[in-house]
Write a protein that holds these residues in place. Structure first.
Motif, PDB file in Angstrom:
ATOM      1  N   ALA A 144       0.822  -1.213   0.000  1.00 52.44           N
ATOM      2  CA  ALA A 144       0.000   0.000   0.000  1.00 52.44           C
ATOM      3  C   ALA A 144       0.854   1.261   0.000  1.00 52.44           C
ATOM      4  CB  ALA A 144      -0.930  -0.007   1.204  1.00 52.44           C
ATOM      5  N   SER A 145       2.018   1.205   0.638  1.00 53.20           N
ATOM      6  CA  SER A 145       2.874   2.394   0.729  1.00 53.20           C
ATOM      7  C   SER A 145       3.447   2.817  -0.611  1.00 53.20           C
ATOM      8  CB  SER A 145       4.019   2.139   1.709  1.00 53.20           C
ATOM      9  OG  SER A 145       5.007   1.279   1.170  1.00 53.20           O
ATOM     10  N   THR A 146       3.370   1.968  -1.630  1.00 52.49           N
ATOM     11  CA  THR A 146       3.931   2.301  -2.945  1.00 52.49           C
ATOM     12  C   THR A 146       2.975   3.118  -3.813  1.00 52.49           C
ATOM     13  OG1 THR A 146       3.126   0.302  -4.067  1.00 52.49           O
ATOM     14  CG2 THR A 146       5.225   0.129  -2.893  1.00 52.49           C
ATOM     15  N   LEU A 147       1.731   3.288  -3.373  1.00 52.55           N
ATOM     16  CA  LEU A 147       0.726   3.932  -4.223  1.00 52.55           C
ATOM     17  C   LEU A 147       0.814   5.462  -4.288  1.00 52.55           C
ATOM     18  CD1 LEU A 147      -2.529   1.882  -3.482  1.00 52.55           C
ATOM     19  CD2 LEU A 147      -0.784   1.483  -5.228  1.00 52.55           C
ATOM     20  N   PRO A 148       1.105   6.188  -3.197  1.00 50.77           N
ATOM     21  CA  PRO A 148       0.943   7.656  -3.222  1.00 50.77           C
ATOM     22  C   PRO A 148       1.749   8.384  -4.279  1.00 50.77           C
ATOM     23  CG  PRO A 148       1.099   6.888  -0.959  1.00 50.77           C
ATOM     24  CD  PRO A 148       1.419   5.711  -1.826  1.00 50.77           C
ATOM     25  N   CYS A 149       2.938   7.906  -4.616  1.00 52.15           N
ATOM     26  CA  CYS A 149       3.740   8.612  -5.622  1.00 52.15           C
ATOM     27  C   CYS A 149       3.873   7.787  -6.904  1.00 52.15           C
ATOM     28  CB  CYS A 149       5.122   8.953  -5.049  1.00 52.15           C
ATOM     29  SG  CYS A 149       6.123   9.987  -6.146  1.00 52.15           S
ATOM     30  N   ALA A 150       4.552   6.654  -6.827  1.00 51.71           N
ATOM     31  CA  ALA A 150       4.804   5.858  -8.034  1.00 51.71           C
ATOM     32  C   ALA A 150       3.511   5.360  -8.671  1.00 51.71           C
ATOM     33  CB  ALA A 150       5.721   4.683  -7.709  1.00 51.71           C
ATOM     34  N   GLY A 151       2.646   4.774  -7.860  1.00 52.53           N
ATOM     35  CA  GLY A 151       1.398   4.265  -8.418  1.00 52.53           C
ATOM     36  C   GLY A 151       0.532   5.358  -8.995  1.00 52.53           C
ATOM     37  N   LEU A 152       0.381   6.445  -8.254  1.00 53.64           N
ATOM     38  CA  LEU A 152      -0.474   7.536  -8.716  1.00 53.64           C
ATOM     39  C   LEU A 152       0.115   8.232  -9.942  1.00 53.64           C
ATOM     40  CD1 LEU A 152      -2.970   9.263  -8.442  1.00 53.64           C
ATOM     41  CD2 LEU A 152      -1.786  10.641  -6.723  1.00 53.64           C
ATOM     42  N   THR A 153       1.438   8.341 -10.025  1.00 56.47           N
ATOM     43  CA  THR A 153       2.058   8.961 -11.192  1.00 56.47           C
ATOM     44  C   THR A 153       1.688   8.212 -12.471  1.00 56.47           C
ATOM     45  OG1 THR A 153       3.919   9.840  -9.924  1.00 56.47           O
ATOM     46  CG2 THR A 153       4.262   9.543 -12.275  1.00 56.47           C
ATOM     47  N   ALA A 154       1.810   6.892 -12.443  1.00 56.81           N
ATOM     48  CA  ALA A 154       1.456   6.093 -13.619  1.00 56.81           C
ATOM     49  C   ALA A 154      -0.035   6.181 -13.916  1.00 56.81           C
ATOM     50  CB  ALA A 154       1.867   4.636 -13.403  1.00 56.81           C
ATOM     51  N   TRP A 155      -0.853   6.117 -12.881  1.00 56.20           N
ATOM     52  CA  TRP A 155      -2.311   6.211 -13.052  1.00 56.20           C
ATOM     53  C   TRP A 155      -2.703   7.568 -13.625  1.00 56.20           C
ATOM     54  CZ3 TRP A 155      -6.464   2.960 -12.521  1.00 56.20           C
ATOM     55  CH2 TRP A 155      -7.721   3.538 -12.415  1.00 56.20           C
ATOM     56  N   PHE A 156      -2.128   8.638 -13.093  1.00 60.27           N
ATOM     57  CA  PHE A 156      -2.469   9.984 -13.539  1.00 60.27           C
ATOM     58  C   PHE A 156      -2.079  10.188 -14.998  1.00 60.27           C
ATOM     59  CE2 PHE A 156      -2.781  14.657 -12.880  1.00 60.27           C
ATOM     60  CZ  PHE A 156      -3.933  14.683 -12.110  1.00 60.27           C
ATOM     61  N   ALA A 157      -0.901   9.659 -15.381  1.00 65.99           N
ATOM     62  CA  ALA A 157      -0.430   9.814 -16.753  1.00 65.99           C
ATOM     63  C   ALA A 157      -1.296   9.042 -17.744  1.00 65.99           C
ATOM     64  CB  ALA A 157       1.023   9.354 -16.858  1.00 65.99           C
ATOM     65  N   LEU A 158      -1.607   7.802 -17.421  1.00 67.27           N
ATOM     66  CA  LEU A 158      -2.273   6.929 -18.386  1.00 67.27           C
ATOM     67  C   LEU A 158      -3.796   7.002 -18.322  1.00 67.27           C
ATOM     68  CD1 LEU A 158      -0.055   3.728 -18.052  1.00 67.27           C
ATOM     69  CD2 LEU A 158      -0.095   5.337 -19.975  1.00 67.27           C
ATOM     70  N   VAL A 159      -4.357   7.096 -17.137  1.00 65.69           N
ATOM     71  CA  VAL A 159      -5.816   7.006 -16.980  1.00 65.69           C
ATOM     72  C   VAL A 159      -6.442   8.383 -16.783  1.00 65.69           C
ATOM     73  CG1 VAL A 159      -7.694   5.989 -15.642  1.00 65.69           C
ATOM     74  CG2 VAL A 159      -5.598   4.673 -16.064  1.00 65.69           C
ATOM     75  N   GLU A 160      -6.022   9.096 -15.734  1.00 71.09           N
ATOM     76  CA  GLU A 160      -6.636  10.385 -15.422  1.00 71.09           C
ATOM     77  C   GLU A 160      -6.441  11.393 -16.551  1.00 71.09           C
ATOM     78  OE1 GLU A 160      -8.690  13.298 -13.185  1.00 71.09           O
ATOM     79  OE2 GLU A 160      -8.450  11.166 -12.728  1.00 71.09           O
ATOM     80  N   GLY A 162      -4.458  10.594 -19.505  1.00 72.60           N
ATOM     81  CA  GLY A 162      -4.222   9.950 -20.794  1.00 72.60           C
ATOM     82  C   GLY A 162      -5.426   9.274 -21.405  1.00 72.60           C
ATOM     83  N   HIS A 163      -6.486   9.029 -20.626  1.00 73.81           N
ATOM     84  CA  HIS A 163      -7.703   8.377 -21.141  1.00 73.81           C
ATOM     85  C   HIS A 163      -7.361   7.097 -21.891  1.00 73.81           C
ATOM     86  CE1 HIS A 163      -9.506  12.153 -19.953  1.00 73.81           C
ATOM     87  NE2 HIS A 163      -8.743  12.813 -20.811  1.00 73.81           N
ATOM     88  N   LEU A 164      -6.512   6.285 -21.295  1.00 71.03           N
ATOM     89  CA  LEU A 164      -6.049   5.041 -21.904  1.00 71.03           C
ATOM     90  C   LEU A 164      -7.221   4.139 -22.277  1.00 71.03           C
ATOM     91  CD1 LEU A 164      -3.470   3.265 -22.461  1.00 71.03           C
ATOM     92  CD2 LEU A 164      -3.817   2.332 -20.166  1.00 71.03           C
ATOM     93  N   ARG A 165      -7.092   3.510 -23.466  1.00 68.36           N
ATOM     94  CA  ARG A 165      -8.147   2.630 -23.954  1.00 68.36           C
ATOM     95  C   ARG A 165      -7.572   1.273 -24.322  1.00 68.36           C
ATOM     96  NH1 ARG A 165     -10.419   6.175 -28.807  1.00 68.36           N
ATOM     97  NH2 ARG A 165      -8.159   6.160 -29.189  1.00 68.36           N
ATOM     98  N   ALA A 166      -8.423   0.264 -24.312  1.00 69.19           N
ATOM     99  CA  ALA A 166      -8.021  -1.062 -24.761  1.00 69.19           C
ATOM    100  C   ALA A 166      -7.516  -0.982 -26.205  1.00 69.19           C
ATOM    101  CB  ALA A 166      -9.187  -2.034 -24.659  1.00 69.19           C
ATOM    102  N   GLY A 167      -6.422  -1.664 -26.476  1.00 68.51           N
ATOM    103  CA  GLY A 167      -5.846  -1.667 -27.817  1.00 68.51           C
ATOM    104  C   GLY A 167      -4.775  -0.619 -28.037  1.00 68.51           C
TER     105      GLY A 167
END
Length: 340
Positions: A144-160, A162-167
């Motif tokens: 759980a401790s890995t989420l605040p920076c590394a996890g959120l950085t990837a999530w913010f870039a790709l999902v929040e 980046g609107h990442l889509r299948a394919g």
């Protein structure tokens, strides 16, 4: 609850001055919670702050690190979000709850834990309740401790953002914490993932996590290989970890109307690249400096829903912080975590 705690701190910029000392646990204010730390996840940024200060106005003695998980021990009289016994994780940028980043064009906001605010490398932290979110139910404290920076950085870039889509085709540079979160989040979304690395062994480990393709950048031109793998189209998303002149290579590898998320500064704090691909392809080039609290809550929900498991390269004891920081220099596969 103990009235005394141990914490790591330094009186000057420079990692060799870190010392472990005993201090009283601060009293909780009206809106504060007292959290007993269970794990702290280290980031490359923590090393940069310790070694260079990163131009930040640090208050000494300075306690490093921004990412922690723990258990609420006590709460202030007006606290409503948490109660004793709740498992929580810290937020990287306190006060950025949602929407646009605070700050101005002249002075962008960069008030973070382990920087402008005290860090979390301590047995207890006492901070406002709004600076935490509920920990995922499916992860242990170290994960759980890995989420605040590394996890959120990837999530913010790709999902929040980046609107990442299948394919979509996603290039992930390297195999550090942000990169492996990017790999896992992209695969969970149904994307095709290309991982670059200078290590064959790390590429093999990336394949085990679900990577579709691996490129050893010491053995071949990674841009040309991306062209070959995508039928010359290029990548829809690139997690640009190196920075520096590496941005130029990402501009060549990105697809028309694709997206480059500039995350890392391994090659320096100045980025450069050719203007031709920038003009002709019209990619989005976005800087990512972690993300806001609402997005972290979204990530926590996705972790529990999808069964995402952060990759931890090594777990160290609280007394082994210098050894954990040295591990960052060696380039971990995933995250380095300190357990209490």
């Amino acid at each position: 609850m103990s009235k005394w705690m141990q914490e790591w701190s330094t009186e000057t910029v420079g990692p060799h001055d870190l010392k472990l000392a005993e201090r009283p646990v601060p009293e909780a204010g009206e809106h504060d919670i007292i959290v007993r730390t269970l794990a702290v996840s280290l980031n490359y940024r923590d090393k940069l702050v310790l070694e260079t200060g990163m131009g930040l106005d640090l208050a000494f003695p300075f306690v490093p690190a921004s990412d922690m998980s723990g258990v609420v021990e006590a709460v202030g009289k007006s606290v409503t979000r948490f109660r004793p016994g709740d498992r929580v994780i810290s937020t990287f940028a306190p006060g950025w709850l949602d929407g646009l980043r605070p700050g101005t064009g002249r002075t962008p906001a960069y008030e973070t834990l382990g920087g402008a605010h005290p860090g979390v490398l301590s047995e207890y932290v006492v901070l406002p309740e709004g600076w935490f979110v509920a920990a995922p139910k499916s992860l242990d404290a170290a994960e759980a401790s890995t989420l605040p920076c590394a996890g959120l950085t990837a999530w913010f870039a790709l999902v929040e953002k980046g609107h990442l889509r299948a394919g979509d085709r996603v290039v992930v540079q390297g195999t550090g914490g942000v990169a492996l979160f990017g790999l896992q989040i992209a695969k969970a979304t149904g994307a095709e993932v290309i991982v670059t690395s200078s290590s064959r062994e790390k590429l093999d480990r990336a394949f085990a996590l679900g990577a579709d393709h691996g490129i050893n950048r010491l053995e071949e031109d990674w841009v040309e290989r991306v062209y070959a793998l995508t039928g010359d189209r290029g990548a829809d998303h690139i997690l640009e970890i190196a920075g520096g002149a590496g941005l130029g290579q990402s501009l060549k590898a990105v697809a028309p109307d694709g997206r480059i998320s500039v995350i890392g500064v391994l090659e320096g704090f100045e980025v450069s690249g050719p203007v031709g691909p920038l003009l002709l392809k019209s990619p989005v080039v976005q800087g990512i400096s972690v993300g806001h609290r609402r997005a972290l809550e979204d990530l926590v929900g996705a972790v529990d829903r999808l069964g995402l498991k952060p990759v931890i390269d090594m777990r160290y004891k609280f007394t082994e912080v210098p050894e954990a920081l040295a591990h960052l220099d060696r380039g971990p596969f995933g995250k380095v975590v300190i357990e209490f």
